[in-house]
Design an enzyme around this catalytic site. Structure first.
Site, PDB file in Angstrom:
ATOM      1  N   GLU A 293       0.827  -1.215   0.000  1.00 32.86           N
ATOM      2  CA  GLU A 293       0.000   0.000   0.000  1.00 32.86           C
ATOM      3  C   GLU A 293       0.855   1.257   0.000  1.00 32.86           C
ATOM      4  O   GLU A 293       0.445   2.296  -0.509  1.00 32.86           O
ATOM      5  CB  GLU A 293      -0.933   0.008   1.223  1.00 32.86           C
ATOM      6  CG  GLU A 293      -2.345  -0.352   0.834  1.00 32.86           C
ATOM      7  CD  GLU A 293      -3.351  -0.276   1.986  1.00 32.86           C
ATOM      8  OE1 GLU A 293      -4.307  -1.039   1.902  1.00 32.86           O
ATOM      9  OE2 GLU A 293      -3.192   0.506   2.929  1.00 32.86           O
ATOM     10  N   HIS A 322       8.104 -26.722   0.148  1.00 34.59           N
ATOM     11  CA  HIS A 322       7.409 -27.778  -0.594  1.00 34.59           C
ATOM     12  C   HIS A 322       6.312 -27.190  -1.460  1.00 34.59           C
ATOM     13  O   HIS A 322       5.395 -27.890  -1.870  1.00 34.59           O
ATOM     14  CB  HIS A 322       6.861 -28.811   0.395  1.00 34.59           C
ATOM     15  CG  HIS A 322       7.951 -29.414   1.222  1.00 34.59           C
ATOM     16  ND1 HIS A 322       8.608 -30.569   0.874  1.00 34.59           N
ATOM     17  CD2 HIS A 322       8.556 -28.967   2.353  1.00 34.59           C
ATOM     18  CE1 HIS A 322       9.552 -30.826   1.768  1.00 34.59           C
ATOM     19  NE2 HIS A 322       9.532 -29.864   2.672  1.00 34.59           N
ATOM     20  N   LYS A 436     -13.313   1.857  -1.896  1.00 31.80           N
ATOM     21  CA  LYS A 436     -14.255   2.128  -0.799  1.00 31.80           C
ATOM     22  C   LYS A 436     -15.459   2.909  -1.343  1.00 31.80           C
ATOM     23  O   LYS A 436     -16.608   2.611  -1.025  1.00 31.80           O
ATOM     24  CB  LYS A 436     -13.570   2.946   0.306  1.00 31.80           C
ATOM     25  CG  LYS A 436     -12.573   2.161   1.162  1.00 31.80           C
ATOM     26  CD  LYS A 436     -12.058   3.004   2.332  1.00 31.80           C
ATOM     27  CE  LYS A 436     -11.040   2.237   3.174  1.00 31.80           C
ATOM     28  NZ  LYS A 436     -10.501   2.985   4.306  1.00 31.80           N
TER      29      LYS A 436
HETATM   30  O1  PA5 Z   1      -3.250   1.439   5.953  1.00 29.77           O
HETATM   31  C1  PA5 Z   1      -4.327   1.934   5.714  1.00 29.77           C
HETATM   32  O2  PA5 Z   1      -4.523   3.158   5.749  1.00 29.77           O
HETATM   33  C2  PA5 Z   1      -5.514   1.051   5.404  1.00 29.77           C
HETATM   34  O3  PA5 Z   1      -5.154  -0.275   5.296  1.00 29.77           O
HETATM   35  C3  PA5 Z   1      -6.551   1.183   6.514  1.00 29.77           C
HETATM   36  O4  PA5 Z   1      -5.979   0.793   7.725  1.00 29.77           O
HETATM   37  C4  PA5 Z   1      -7.786   0.314   6.225  1.00 29.77           C
HETATM   38  O5  PA5 Z   1      -8.315   0.669   4.988  1.00 29.77           O
HETATM   39  C5  PA5 Z   1      -8.843   0.507   7.303  1.00 29.77           C
HETATM   40  O6  PA5 Z   1      -9.146   1.860   7.446  1.00 29.77           O
HETATM   41  P1  PA5 Z   1      -9.884   2.413   8.734  1.00 29.77           P
HETATM   42  O7  PA5 Z   1      -9.001   2.212   9.913  1.00 29.77           O
HETATM   43  O8  PA5 Z   1     -10.084   3.855   8.441  1.00 29.77           O
HETATM   44  O9  PA5 Z   1     -11.169   1.660   8.862  1.00 29.77           O
END
Ligand code: PA5
Length: 467
Positions: A293, A322, A436
């Site tokens: 990410e 394996h 989202k």
């Molecule tokens: O790293 C990030 O920003 C994302 O993976 C969020 O943690 C994830 O989308 C969840 O978001 P939130 O904590 O706002 O529900």
């Protein structure tokens, strides 16, 4: 109190050859590239940015976490975390690393409530869990974690659980059973907290989900389950000193970032993290999100289209020997391998005596499983190295809260440095946000009608292609 170590010899040209190895000149040039980045990060820190770097020094949030833990632990047998992505993966990783494998099943092996971290909305899985937890609700605490409060998965889980809590235990019970971890000021969950009077912990401002495990996001469930969060934070602080060094070969985060970046430029775009330790298995999962990410981006910081990002892959030794090693050794030489392992096992078991009927198994008899796992790891590394595949080692003396705190901080900072080497912003995730929004559109949320129209145009089902 020992430091984790990074061993980088097996990426050098003197070990894996000129074609795939890094020469002394290239190594020096990587040092030259990272030095100004470390300086920039340091100056941003001084301006109050790079907020995740300060989490190990925060006293107030850990104090709040401990106060809540002290109050709630006697009241609960089960702790259920609702969250996804950065609001779950760190919690899972801490639990796997620092509590026994059978923590949930065996009361003798646990110091705290059972822990369930539900980071998915698969209905079949969720309903099975609801069936089990419903009769236990009166001694269950739910920790809803969402920084934004706008994540559909977590919101849906929360509404299901709250309905169940209210029906089963009566109105007004939410505030006895729910701890919300969210933004201190804004967002849907923050509004709910205020209105319902819920117990609450904060995701500090300026700290993104995947960089938040050392905040109350990760600390609360860890402390509830008996993990020493002070040692965790102390480990992170110890690592901060090392990863702040401008001296390239003294700074393990700079080396990890630079070597990954170097190999990406050479066409080795896949970064495999392979723990030889079940305890570190979910750390590789946490890393996978952090790396993907943060570094997978369409545009650089100047707005140019670049489409960069190394692909993180997790594997587990010895299991994946394996499953994956055939590809890793003989497939394309497009990967950098990072092995994680510990030098000491707090517990080990001796392999039983040899059998008359199977003398070919004598080599195992009397040795330990730890010895076998070490041998398998070394053998795999040897096999990769002779095939000129670059390998890094991250070596724990033993896996405990202190070394895990170091590891987390090491990889967070390596990600920040790698982001700068790739020229992208490691802290945003625009591509996740579109998904989202598209979910809102499909679920009929007002304000997303236009997006729904666009989606229908792009994705309308054409029966002609249905086989
Ligand atoms: O790293 C990030 O920003 C994302 O993976 C969020 O943690 C994830 O989308 C969840 O978001 P939130 O904590 O706002 O529900």
């Amino acid at each position: 109190m020992s430091d984790i170590k990074l061993y980088y010899r097996n990426v050098l040209s003197c070990v894996i050859g000129k074609e795939h190895g890094i020469s002394p000149r290239q190594l020096r040039s990587l040092g030259t590239k990272t030095r100004p980045i470390i300086r920039t990060i340091q100056s941003l820190r001084e301006k109050g940015l790079e907020r995740y770097r300060e989490l190990p020094y925060d006293r107030s949030n850990p104090r709040k976490v401990k106060a809540l833990v002290k109050r709630l632990r006697p009241l609960c047998d089960d702790l259920v975390v609702l969250g996804i992505g950065g609001s779950a993966l760190g919690n899972i990783a801490l639990q796997t690393a620092l509590n026994p494998y059978l923590y949930n099943l065996d009361p003798a092996q646990r110091d705290g409530p059972r822990l369930f971290i539900l980071d998915n909305i698969d209905p079949v899985q969720f309903v099975s869990f609801l069936d089990w937890i419903e009769p236990r609700l009166d001694r269950t605490i739910f920790n809803v974690i969402s920084k934004s409060g706008r994540t559909s998965e977590t919101a849906a889980q929360m509404l299901i659980i709250w309905d169940m809590l209210t029906k089963r235990l009566g109105p007004g019970q939410l505030k006895e059973h729910v701890v919300a971890t969210t933004d201190p000021r804004t967002g849907t969950l923050r509004c709910i907290v205020e209105q319902e009077g819920l117990m609450c912990l904060e995701v500090p401002e300026g700290v993104g989900g995947r960089f938040s495990v050392l905040s109350p996001v990760g600390l609360f469930s860890a402390a509830m389950c008996g993990i020493d969060i002070d040692r965790l934070l102390a480990g992170a602080r110890a690592m901060d000193k090392r990863v702040s060094s401008e001296e390239f070969l003294q700074n393990p985060a700079a080396i990890i970032a630079a070597i990954n970046w170097h190999y990406y430029q050479q066409g080795k775009t896949i970064s495999v993290m392979m723990p030889y330790s079940y305890q570190l298995k979910d750390m590789a999962d946490w890393y996978r999100q952090l790396w993907a990410e943060s570094l997978g981006k369409a545009r650089d910081t100047k707005g140019r289209l670049v489409h960069v990002g190394p692909t993180p892959v997790k594997a587990l030794g010895a299991t994946d020997q394996h499953s994956q090693i055939q590809l890793y050794r003989e497939g394309p030489n497009n990967k950098l391998f990072t092995f994680l392992y510990a030098q000491r096992y707090p517990r080990d078991v001796r392999i039983g005596p040899s059998l008359q009927s199977a003398p070919e198994l004598d080599f195992l008899a009397g040795r330990t499983l730890g010895q076998l796992l070490d041998a398998e790891r070394k053998a795999t590394q040897y096999a990769l190295i002779v095939d000129q595949r670059p390998c890094l080692d991250v070596i724990f003396d033993k896996i405990d809260a202190y070394s895990v705190g170091q590891f987390i901080y090491l990889y967070e900072v390596a990600t920040s440095i790698a982001g700068r080497l790739f020229g992208i912003d490691p802290y945003d995730q625009p591509a996740v946000e579109l998904g989202k929004d598209a979910t809102y559109a499909l679920m009929g949320r007002p304000g997303y009608e236009q997006l729904l129209g666009q989606m229908q145009q792009v994705m309308g089902l054409d029966q002609g292609f249905l086989v």
